[in-house]
Design a protein around this motif. Sequence first.
Motif, PDB file in Angstrom:
ATOM      1  N   GLY A  52     -10.591  17.495   8.490  1.00 23.55           N
ATOM      2  CA  GLY A  52     -10.550  16.061   8.288  1.00 23.55           C
ATOM      3  C   GLY A  52      -9.290  15.597   7.567  1.00 23.55           C
ATOM      4  O   GLY A  52      -8.405  16.387   7.238  1.00 23.55           O
ATOM      5  N   TYR A  53      -9.235  14.274   7.319  1.00 23.08           N
ATOM      6  CA  TYR A  53      -8.002  13.667   6.804  1.00 23.08           C
ATOM      7  C   TYR A  53      -8.230  12.863   5.518  1.00 23.08           C
ATOM      8  O   TYR A  53      -7.663  11.810   5.321  1.00 23.08           O
ATOM      9  CB  TYR A  53      -7.383  12.777   7.891  1.00 23.08           C
ATOM     10  N   ASP A  54      -9.042  13.389   4.645  1.00 23.73           N
ATOM     11  CA  ASP A  54      -9.259  12.761   3.341  1.00 23.73           C
ATOM     12  C   ASP A  54      -7.938  12.775   2.560  1.00 23.73           C
ATOM     13  O   ASP A  54      -7.302  13.836   2.435  1.00 23.73           O
ATOM     14  CB  ASP A  54     -10.329  13.538   2.567  1.00 23.73           C
ATOM     15  N   SER A  72      -2.033   8.543  14.068  1.00 19.35           N
ATOM     16  CA  SER A  72      -1.455   7.207  14.189  1.00 19.35           C
ATOM     17  C   SER A  72      -1.775   6.380  12.951  1.00 19.35           C
ATOM     18  O   SER A  72      -2.503   6.828  12.048  1.00 19.35           O
ATOM     19  CB  SER A  72      -1.997   6.520  15.447  1.00 19.35           C
ATOM     20  N   ARG A  73      -1.225   5.184  12.893  1.00 18.09           N
ATOM     21  CA  ARG A  73      -1.535   4.266  11.804  1.00 18.09           C
ATOM     22  C   ARG A  73      -3.040   4.022  11.752  1.00 18.09           C
ATOM     23  O   ARG A  73      -3.706   3.897  12.781  1.00 18.09           O
ATOM     24  CB  ARG A  73      -0.794   2.949  11.988  1.00 18.09           C
ATOM     25  N   GLY A  74      -3.559   3.939  10.546  1.00 19.62           N
ATOM     26  CA  GLY A  74      -4.993   3.798  10.340  1.00 19.62           C
ATOM     27  C   GLY A  74      -5.650   5.094   9.928  1.00 19.62           C
ATOM     28  O   GLY A  74      -6.729   5.089   9.327  1.00 19.62           O
ATOM     29  N   ASN A  75      -5.008   6.222  10.240  1.00 21.53           N
ATOM     30  CA  ASN A  75      -5.524   7.510   9.775  1.00 21.53           C
ATOM     31  C   ASN A  75      -5.422   7.537   8.248  1.00 21.53           C
ATOM     32  O   ASN A  75      -4.370   7.204   7.686  1.00 21.53           O
ATOM     33  CB  ASN A  75      -4.705   8.640  10.389  1.00 21.53           C
ATOM     34  N   ALA A  77      -5.061   9.807   5.954  1.00 26.64           N
ATOM     35  CA  ALA A  77      -3.993  10.621   5.373  1.00 26.64           C
ATOM     36  C   ALA A  77      -2.621  10.013   5.646  1.00 26.64           C
ATOM     37  O   ALA A  77      -1.737  10.032   4.782  1.00 26.64           O
ATOM     38  CB  ALA A  77      -4.072  12.045   5.914  1.00 26.64           C
ATOM     39  N   VAL A  78      -2.435   9.474   6.847  1.00 23.39           N
ATOM     40  CA  VAL A  78      -1.171   8.821   7.183  1.00 23.39           C
ATOM     41  C   VAL A  78      -0.948   7.624   6.269  1.00 23.39           C
ATOM     42  O   VAL A  78       0.149   7.414   5.722  1.00 23.39           O
ATOM     43  CB  VAL A  78      -1.145   8.387   8.664  1.00 23.39           C
ATOM     44  N   GLU A  79      -1.975   6.817   6.094  1.00 25.79           N
ATOM     45  CA  GLU A  79      -1.841   5.649   5.242  1.00 25.79           C
ATOM     46  C   GLU A  79      -1.505   6.050   3.796  1.00 25.79           C
ATOM     47  O   GLU A  79      -0.700   5.390   3.127  1.00 25.79           O
ATOM     48  CB  GLU A  79      -3.127   4.821   5.283  1.00 25.79           C
ATOM     49  N   ALA A  80      -2.094   7.157   3.340  1.00 26.29           N
ATOM     50  CA  ALA A  80      -1.816   7.624   1.979  1.00 26.29           C
ATOM     51  C   ALA A  80      -0.366   8.079   1.845  1.00 26.29           C
ATOM     52  O   ALA A  80       0.283   7.819   0.819  1.00 26.29           O
ATOM     53  CB  ALA A  80      -2.768   8.760   1.613  1.00 26.29           C
ATOM     54  N   VAL A  81       0.151   8.761   2.865  1.00 28.32           N
ATOM     55  CA  VAL A  81       1.554   9.193   2.845  1.00 28.32           C
ATOM     56  C   VAL A  81       2.482   7.990   2.704  1.00 28.32           C
ATOM     57  O   VAL A  81       3.420   7.981   1.893  1.00 28.32           O
ATOM     58  CB  VAL A  81       1.898   9.991   4.129  1.00 28.32           C
ATOM     59  N   LEU A  82       2.217   6.947   3.495  1.00 30.22           N
ATOM     60  CA  LEU A  82       3.074   5.767   3.471  1.00 30.22           C
ATOM     61  C   LEU A  82       2.949   4.995   2.155  1.00 30.22           C
ATOM     62  O   LEU A  82       3.947   4.554   1.568  1.00 30.22           O
ATOM     63  CB  LEU A  82       2.728   4.860   4.657  1.00 30.22           C
ATOM     64  N   GLU A  83       1.722   4.833   1.666  1.00 28.55           N
ATOM     65  CA  GLU A  83       1.507   4.055   0.444  1.00 28.55           C
ATOM     66  C   GLU A  83       2.108   4.728  -0.784  1.00 28.55           C
ATOM     67  O   GLU A  83       2.629   4.056  -1.690  1.00 28.55           O
ATOM     68  CB  GLU A  83       0.009   3.828   0.241  1.00 28.55           C
ATOM     69  N   ARG A  84       2.070   6.073  -0.808  1.00 29.13           N
ATOM     70  CA  ARG A  84       2.559   6.805  -1.980  1.00 29.13           C
ATOM     71  C   ARG A  84       4.051   7.127  -1.875  1.00 29.13           C
ATOM     72  O   ARG A  84       4.633   7.684  -2.813  1.00 29.13           O
ATOM     73  CB  ARG A  84       1.756   8.098  -2.156  1.00 29.13           C
ATOM     74  N   GLY A  85       4.640   6.798  -0.729  1.00 29.82           N
ATOM     75  CA  GLY A  85       6.061   7.061  -0.564  1.00 29.82           C
ATOM     76  C   GLY A  85       6.400   8.540  -0.479  1.00 29.82           C
ATOM     77  O   GLY A  85       7.492   8.962  -0.891  1.00 29.82           O
ATOM     78  N   LEU A  86       5.501   9.338   0.058  1.00 26.53           N
ATOM     79  CA  LEU A  86       5.752  10.777   0.171  1.00 26.53           C
ATOM     80  C   LEU A  86       6.777  11.047   1.276  1.00 26.53           C
ATOM     81  O   LEU A  86       6.778  10.368   2.311  1.00 26.53           O
ATOM     82  CB  LEU A  86       4.446  11.522   0.491  1.00 26.53           C
ATOM     83  N   PRO A  87       7.639  12.041   1.099  1.00 26.71           N
ATOM     84  CA  PRO A  87       8.591  12.397   2.157  1.00 26.71           C
ATOM     85  C   PRO A  87       7.830  12.892   3.390  1.00 26.71           C
ATOM     86  O   PRO A  87       6.910  13.712   3.259  1.00 26.71           O
ATOM     87  CB  PRO A  87       9.419  13.523   1.539  1.00 26.71           C
ATOM     88  N   TYR A  88       8.205  12.402   4.554  1.00 28.30           N
ATOM     89  CA  TYR A  88       7.532  12.845   5.774  1.00 28.30           C
ATOM     90  C   TYR A  88       8.530  12.909   6.920  1.00 28.30           C
ATOM     91  O   TYR A  88       9.578  12.268   6.906  1.00 28.30           O
ATOM     92  CB  TYR A  88       6.352  11.938   6.132  1.00 28.30           C
ATOM     93  N   THR A  89       8.157  13.701   7.936  1.00 29.08           N
ATOM     94  CA  THR A  89       8.977  13.832   9.137  1.00 29.08           C
ATOM     95  C   THR A  89       8.070  14.256  10.278  1.00 29.08           C
ATOM     96  O   THR A  89       6.857  14.472  10.095  1.00 29.08           O
ATOM     97  CB  THR A  89      10.116  14.849   8.923  1.00 29.08           C
ATOM     98  N   SER A  90       8.654  14.383  11.469  1.00 29.78           N
ATOM     99  CA  SER A  90       7.896  14.880  12.629  1.00 29.78           C
ATOM    100  C   SER A  90       8.122  16.377  12.787  1.00 29.78           C
ATOM    101  O   SER A  90       9.097  16.942  12.271  1.00 29.78           O
ATOM    102  CB  SER A  90       8.353  14.168  13.906  1.00 29.78           C
ATOM    103  N   GLY A  91       7.232  17.008  13.527  1.00 32.18           N
ATOM    104  CA  GLY A  91       7.394  18.434  13.772  1.00 32.18           C
ATOM    105  C   GLY A  91       8.642  18.748  14.571  1.00 32.18           C
ATOM    106  O   GLY A  91       9.374  19.704  14.272  1.00 32.18           O
TER     107      GLY A  91
END
Length: 463
Positions: A52-54, A72-75, A77-91
């Motif tokens: 899951g994506y808690d 996608s947006r709405g997930n 975990a994805v929303e948490a990454v964006l809100e917290r400003g965590l570094p992210y990228t694609s595979g």
Amino acid sequence: MHIHILGICGTFMGSLAQLAVAEGHRVTGSDANVYPPMSTQLQQAGIALTEGYDPAQLEPAPDLVIIGNALSRGNPAVEAVLERGLPYTSGAQWLCDHFLGERWVLAVSGTHGKTTTASMLAWILEYAGMKPGFLIGGVPRNFDVSARLGETPFFVVEADEYDTAFFDKRSKFVHYRPRTLIINNLEFDHADIFPDLAAIQRQFHHLVRTVPGNGLIVAAAEDNVEQVLAQGCWSEVQRFSCETEDDVRLGDWCAVDVAADGGAFAVQFRGKEMARVRWQHTGLHNVRNGLAAMAAARHVGVDPATAAEALASFEGVKRRMECLGEVGGVCVYDDFAHHPTAIETTLSGLRAKVGRDRIIALIEPRSNTMRMGIHQSQLSRVCSGADLVLWYQPQGMNWSLGDVVHHSSVPAKIFDTIDAGVESAVNLAEPGTHIVVMSNGGFGGIHQQLLAALERKQSQPGG
């Protein structure tokens, strides 16, 4: 670094995770659905998995989050990454930045056969002593892993046209910058992201644009691929084909003297015989796959005779016509086919191999394109290689398989529970029957349930 991968059990992301571990990173990950063979590989690599994506899985914060294209947006975990400003990228971007920059990349693209052809190519290079790295969307049985770093500049990658991530809608393969590129074939697929074939061809043209002038494109000699190359090409092109195909121009590479089941063929390059292949694999599609792999391997210095020897010992790929077991003379196969062409060629190849033996196909229309009903008009005719087809009608699919069954070229039935499918197949199986399970997912564990039910039937009096 501590890298957390969202969607880690996809074949691409799971393979990337193994490369990251091999490079010394600490890797964790999560996914909504976990099933073998990828889940087994990840566990063996010591990667901790979360179901899951808690958002709690992002505490403490990892150094980098790699986000799979299924999210996608709405997930949460994805929303948490964006809100917290965590570094992210694609595979795909991370693969390019960390593993491919200094490598000679051999990319395998096309609608069908990418996993098998990439596996063949990696094994040919391995057999020739070139110790390549690779990332493949499946598990080649000669290696038993889907990815490794390798010890030389050569790196084989399965080049998928699916989009990169919710924030990067380009096809994944535009990140790979191959020096050797295979375009195995081209048909309409992925209707959830591409409106038509032309849109897919445009992405393939973007891929062609990334091949250097001293690179090589190994291209199927077919119209859909030619239309891509006609949009512009700056590299050498070597085309390949089989003499037994209808309405196909002969390529630079050609398979001739092809056995009826595809188990043997001769390889010609511009009219000169280079090698002969005898192997355990079936079907014209695999002949084409092998031919493309041999052509690409020659570009990095492997002569066709050595490549032919390698293919003779190629063991195939898990979930590609993999025989999972035989009980009482009944063989159960697992196959990844989820497009009409793949279903048709796989069953035709098996039919050519087993002659008049009984073939039962159990098919789950699981891919997004299948569930949308894009291919439903083709499904009634593509199973002619089987004696009986059992179609799974999953919940939530907004069209019925009734018309497919009604117009089927062979006897066909619908089942709506796994138990019903297992019962039907086992009751109709007799010694000499081949049961082929076709799905690009876990199919509710139907494979092992079939084997268990066959064991019970065998143990009964008169079984």
